[in-house]
Every structure is written in structure tokens, then in C-alpha cells.
Design a protein around this motif. Structure first.
Motif, PDB file in Angstrom:
ATOM      1  N   ILE A  36       0.988  -1.085  -0.031  1.00 11.59           N
ATOM      2  CA  ILE A  36       0.191   0.021  -0.128  1.00 11.59           C
ATOM      3  C   ILE A  36       0.846   1.316  -0.032  1.00 11.59           C
ATOM      4  CG2 ILE A  36      -1.593   1.365   1.386  1.00 11.59           C
ATOM      5  CD1 ILE A  36      -2.952  -1.362   2.176  1.00 11.59           C
ATOM      6  N   HIS A  37       2.013   1.141   0.684  1.00  8.06           N
ATOM      7  CA  HIS A  37       2.986   2.271   0.686  1.00  8.06           C
ATOM      8  C   HIS A  37       3.306   2.475  -0.862  1.00  8.06           C
ATOM      9  CE1 HIS A  37       3.751   3.526   4.821  1.00  8.06           C
ATOM     10  NE2 HIS A  37       3.837   2.481   5.333  1.00  8.06           N
ATOM     11  N   PHE A  44       0.225   8.747  -5.901  1.00  7.99           N
ATOM     12  CA  PHE A  44      -0.236  10.035  -5.428  1.00  7.99           C
ATOM     13  C   PHE A  44       1.127  10.803  -5.008  1.00  7.99           C
ATOM     14  CE2 PHE A  44      -3.878   7.284  -4.530  1.00  7.99           C
ATOM     15  CZ  PHE A  44      -4.953   8.162  -5.313  1.00  7.99           C
ATOM     16  N   GLY A  45       2.238  10.100  -5.157  1.00  9.62           N
ATOM     17  CA  GLY A  45       3.409  10.844  -4.472  1.00  9.62           C
ATOM     18  C   GLY A  45       3.692  11.102  -3.102  1.00  9.62           C
ATOM     19  N   GLU A  46       2.725  10.398  -2.072  1.00 15.84           N
ATOM     20  CA  GLU A  46       2.916  10.396  -1.021  1.00 15.84           C
ATOM     21  C   GLU A  46       3.400   9.548  -0.321  1.00 15.84           C
ATOM     22  OE1 GLU A  46      -0.795  11.649   1.067  1.00 15.84           O
ATOM     23  OE2 GLU A  46      -1.388  13.315  -0.470  1.00 15.84           O
ATOM     24  N   PHE A  53      -2.947   6.587   2.626  1.00 12.31           N
ATOM     25  CA  PHE A  53      -2.487   5.323   3.245  1.00 12.31           C
ATOM     26  C   PHE A  53      -3.573   4.647   3.910  1.00 12.31           C
ATOM     27  CE2 PHE A  53      -0.730   2.660   6.423  1.00 12.31           C
ATOM     28  CZ  PHE A  53       0.264   1.900   5.540  1.00 12.31           C
ATOM     29  N   LYS A  54      -4.141   5.339   4.933  1.00 15.90           N
ATOM     30  CA  LYS A  54      -4.996   4.966   6.080  1.00 15.90           C
ATOM     31  C   LYS A  54      -6.227   4.320   5.313  1.00 15.90           C
ATOM     32  CE  LYS A  54      -3.429   7.185  10.041  1.00 15.90           C
ATOM     33  NZ  LYS A  54      -3.473   8.313  10.628  1.00 15.90           N
ATOM     34  N   PHE A  55      -6.718   5.220   3.910  1.00 15.06           N
ATOM     35  CA  PHE A  55      -7.841   4.808   3.088  1.00 15.06           C
ATOM     36  C   PHE A  55      -7.705   3.532   2.617  1.00 15.06           C
ATOM     37  CE2 PHE A  55      -9.831   4.817  -0.979  1.00 15.06           C
ATOM     38  CZ  PHE A  55     -11.222   4.884  -0.518  1.00 15.06           C
ATOM     39  N   TYR A  56      -6.813   3.475   1.955  1.00 17.98           N
ATOM     40  CA  TYR A  56      -6.323   2.260   1.205  1.00 17.98           C
ATOM     41  C   TYR A  56      -6.190   0.895   2.065  1.00 17.98           C
ATOM     42  CZ  TYR A  56      -6.211   4.426  -3.318  1.00 17.98           C
ATOM     43  OH  TYR A  56      -6.811   5.289  -4.446  1.00 17.98           O
ATOM     44  N   LEU A  57      -5.591   1.077   3.363  1.00 15.86           N
ATOM     45  CA  LEU A  57      -5.444   0.123   4.209  1.00 15.86           C
ATOM     46  C   LEU A  57      -6.869  -0.342   4.662  1.00 15.86           C
ATOM     47  CD1 LEU A  57      -3.326  -1.379   5.932  1.00 15.86           C
ATOM     48  CD2 LEU A  57      -3.563   0.206   7.607  1.00 15.86           C
ATOM     49  N   SER A  58      -7.754   0.762   4.947  1.00 23.18           N
ATOM     50  CA  SER A  58      -9.047   0.331   5.156  1.00 23.18           C
ATOM     51  C   SER A  58      -9.671  -0.742   4.241  1.00 23.18           C
ATOM     52  CB  SER A  58     -10.096   1.552   5.591  1.00 23.18           C
ATOM     53  OG  SER A  58     -10.314   2.269   4.468  1.00 23.18           O
ATOM     54  N   LEU A  59      -9.515  -0.234   2.966  1.00 23.50           N
ATOM     55  CA  LEU A  59     -10.044  -1.375   2.066  1.00 23.50           C
ATOM     56  C   LEU A  59      -9.702  -2.923   2.143  1.00 23.50           C
ATOM     57  CD1 LEU A  59      -9.496   0.769  -1.342  1.00 23.50           C
ATOM     58  CD2 LEU A  59     -11.527   0.599  -0.011  1.00 23.50           C
TER      59      LEU A  59
END
Length: 83
Positions: A36-37, A44-46, A53-59
Motif C-alpha cells: 500500500i505504501h 499520489f506521490g505521498e 495510506f489509511k484509506f487504502y489500508l481500510s479497503l
């Protein structure tokens, strides 16, 4: 000390299989975490553990506190993140 790292510049994910907490379940969680990182940085370059990160982890996980996995393979995680 770390279970895994994501090297953005060299596009490498490293896993610490010698860590005392590393087992099959933790290996999967760490790999998804680092993947995910890589996605968030590439798209997104972040970097870090920000909101994206937290949003994609929540998926991938039902609840952050329980870390209950809702996917059964890395391929399924990739497919879910690609939507």
C-alpha cells in the motif's frame, strides 16, 4: 526492529523474516502494508501513514483495531486496490 520497509526510490519491498513477531499471518499483513505504501507513493506521490495510506489500508482490513483481513491473497488485495 522493523517488520518491513518500502524503498520508493529503488522500488523494493524488504521483509524482515528474522523478526521475532514474523509468522505467516504477520508476513501477509506486512507485505500488504508495504505494498500500500508503494501504491500510494506511485499514484499520489505521498509517503508515510497519512490519510490516503489509511484509506487504502481500510479497503483491505475490516477494522483498524482488529486488523481482521477481508482478503485472502495478495492477488485479491491488488485487485481490490486497483478498483
Amino acid at each position: 526492529r522493523r517488520l518491513g520497509t518500502c524503498d520508493y526510490r529503488n522500488k523494493v519491498i524488504r521483509m524482515n523474516f528474522g523478526h521475532e513477531l514474523m509468522n505467516k499471518d504477520q508476513c501477509y499483513k506486512t507485505l500488504v502494508h508495504e505494498y500500500i505504501h508503494a501504491i500510494v507513493y506511485t499514484v499520489f506521490g505521498e509517503h508515510g501513514h497519512g490519510d490516503l495510506f489509511k484509506f487504502y489500508l481500510s479497503l483491505i482490513y475490516r477494522r483498524r483495531k482488529q486488523r481482521s483481513v477481508i482478503v485472502t491473497s495478495v492477488e485479491e488485495a491488488v485487485a481490490r486496490l486497483s478498483k
